[in-house]
Motif scaffolding. Structure first.
Motif, mmCIF file in Angstrom:
data_model
loop_
_atom_site.group_PDB
_atom_site.id
_atom_site.type_symbol
_atom_site.label_atom_id
_atom_site.label_comp_id
_atom_site.label_asym_id
_atom_site.label_seq_id
_atom_site.Cartn_x
_atom_site.Cartn_y
_atom_site.Cartn_z
ATOM 1 N N GLU A 145 0.812 -1.214 0.000
ATOM 2 C CA GLU A 145 0.000 0.000 0.000
ATOM 3 C C GLU A 145 0.850 1.272 0.000
ATOM 4 N N GLU A 297 -7.071 9.400 3.198
ATOM 5 C CA GLU A 297 -7.813 8.506 2.313
ATOM 6 C C GLU A 297 -9.286 8.897 2.351
ATOM 7 N N THR A 338 -2.819 9.694 -5.341
ATOM 8 C CA THR A 338 -3.134 8.367 -5.860
ATOM 9 C C THR A 338 -4.646 8.203 -6.015
ATOM 10 N N GLU A 340 -7.419 5.018 -6.564
ATOM 11 C CA GLU A 340 -7.590 3.567 -6.539
ATOM 12 C C GLU A 340 -9.018 3.205 -6.945
ATOM 13 N N TYR A 341 -9.144 2.159 -7.765
ATOM 14 C CA TYR A 341 -10.449 1.672 -8.182
ATOM 15 C C TYR A 341 -10.534 0.178 -7.896
ATOM 16 N N LYS A 350 -7.133 -3.923 -6.484
ATOM 17 C CA LYS A 350 -7.299 -2.505 -6.790
ATOM 18 C C LYS A 350 -6.420 -2.118 -7.969
ATOM 19 N N TYR A 352 -4.701 1.125 -9.743
ATOM 20 C CA TYR A 352 -4.327 2.439 -9.221
ATOM 21 C C TYR A 352 -3.486 3.223 -10.221
ATOM 22 N N GLY A 354 -0.769 6.489 -9.608
ATOM 23 C CA GLY A 354 -0.149 7.312 -8.572
ATOM 24 C C GLY A 354 1.124 7.972 -9.068
#
Length: 391
Positions: A145, A297, A338, A340-341, A350, A352, A354
């Motif tokens: 992460e 986040e 970043t 994320e999906y 996920k 991402y 970034g």
């Protein structure tokens, strides 16, 4: 002709049947690798492939240098209970050189390999190679992460062999942990060699003591992980490390803030050492690092998450004289926006995008005395983050 064919069928059928019976009788029924009596143990065991892969684009001082596909993280983790009161955890990193450490005799690629014993409902004893409980949420997060670490965690030896004793209060909202660890993974000679400053010699007890407190307040909305650590790196040379980690969670928003301070008689991070090496051939003495790390986040939608990480580090050096003044050597800044999906609701995968931007601003003192120059780096990544739970 037909009668002749039927004749041979009647003759050969018993022979074929007998042969099949012989084959079946001579082939034993092999036992499974995991006996049925042991399968029940697997219900308490997790096998996880922690992965992050991406198409990375690198920049230096604003200019593109190269683009390539990378397996940024691949860590196999196995953890769980092997007894009602015994827990184990093992994690190995396959994106790191697997050279054997000269103190603990464990490959550097092994992050963790330890056992935890439940002494009672509130007290636990652990032994093996484990993560240093210095506090701070940056280090406690799953490495897949974190696209880039701040200075201290990036250069620290965060996984060390030792033992820990933890105790939770009755409400389990306050937990205390004490660790006694090796202070490093290599011998003094292997780590410093000819760069050891005159008068600095190896210690007989290269150990580290860590005290950590974890708290939970306001129904879990605010959490803390604070610690103080002392390291013995050499005779008359140690480190004092303070880390204060804070986490706030409310609905769709999660905020993290870490403050870390490391005062080192002998430069373990080597950031200052690398600045002065053009004129001073030894590891720097009397250095300190002060840094801040912030991560936000925000879940815009159930499948869409926005993240922003800000980081800052200041490195100081008192010089080769007995001066009490700390000279600022370099200030490092970092920013990581970043997106994320998460397309699937039943598996944690996920996609991402970034960008990691970092800049080193050297002080006038460092530039005038050691000829260093300011610079920046960038990394634009499009990839996948997946802690794949296989079992």
């Amino acid at each position: 002709m037909k009668q002749s064919f039927k004749y041979w069928i009647l003759v050969l059928l018993p022979v074929i049947s007998f042969g099949q019976k012989q084959i079946q009788e001579t082939n034993p029924i092999y036992q499974p690798l995991i006996p049925a009596s042991k399968v029940s143990l697997l219900k308490d065991v997790d096998v996880i492939f922690n992965t992050r892969m991406a198409f990375d684009n690198y920049f230096l001082d604003g200019s593109h240098t190269n683009s390539l596909f990378s397996m940024n993280q691949l860590r196999l983790e196995v953890k769980g209970k092997i007894h009602e009161k015994i827990f184990f955890r093992f994690r190995n990193r396959y994106t790191k050189t697997a050279e054997t450490n000269t103190i603990d005799n464990v490959n550097r690629s092994v992050d963790m390999a330890y056992l935890t014993f439940d002494l009672d409902s509130q007290t636990k004893l652990s032994a093996g190679k484990m993560i240093g409980d210095w506090g701070g949420y940056e280090l406690l997060m799953n490495p897949i992460e974190i696209l880039s670490y701040n200075t201290i965690n990036n250069y620290n030896e965060n996984f060390l062999v030792g033992a820990s004793l933890s105790y939770a209060l009755d409400d389990h909202k306050n937990k205390f942990n004490f660790q006694l660890l090796n202070s490093r993974t290599k011998t003094f000679q292997d780590q410093y060699g000819t760069t050891a400053p005159p008068g600095i010699t190896a210690t007989e007890t290269p150990l580290a003591a860590v005290g950590n407190w974890k708290g939970s307040f306001f129904e879990g909305k605010l959490e803390t992980t604070y610690s103080y650590s002392h390291f013995i790196d050499a005779d008359n040379a140690g480190r004092n490390f303070i880390s204060l980690g804070n986490k706030y969670k409310n609905n769709k928003l999660v905020l993290y803030y870490d403050f870390q301070y490391s005062k080192e008689d002998l430069d373990q991070k080597c950031v200052v050492t690398n600045i002065i090496k053009s004129k001073y051939p030894y590891a720097a003495e009397k250095v300190s690092y002060v840094e801040n790390w912030i991560r936000a986040e925000y879940m815009v939608r159930p499948k869409l998450n926005l993240l922003l990480t800000l980081m800052n580090d200041n490195a100081y050096w008192k010089g080769t004289s007995n001066s009490s003044e700390n000279n600022l050597m370099v200030t490092t800044y970092g920013i990581i926006p970043t997106v994320e999906y998460s397309p699937f609701s039943d598996i944690n995968i996920k996609f991402y995008a970034g960008y990691v931007a970092k800049r080193n601003n050297y002080s006038a003192y460092a530039q005038d005395n050691f000829g260093v120059k300011n610079g920046s780096t960038g990394q634009l990544s499009f990839g996948i983050i997946a802690p794949l739970l296989i079992l």
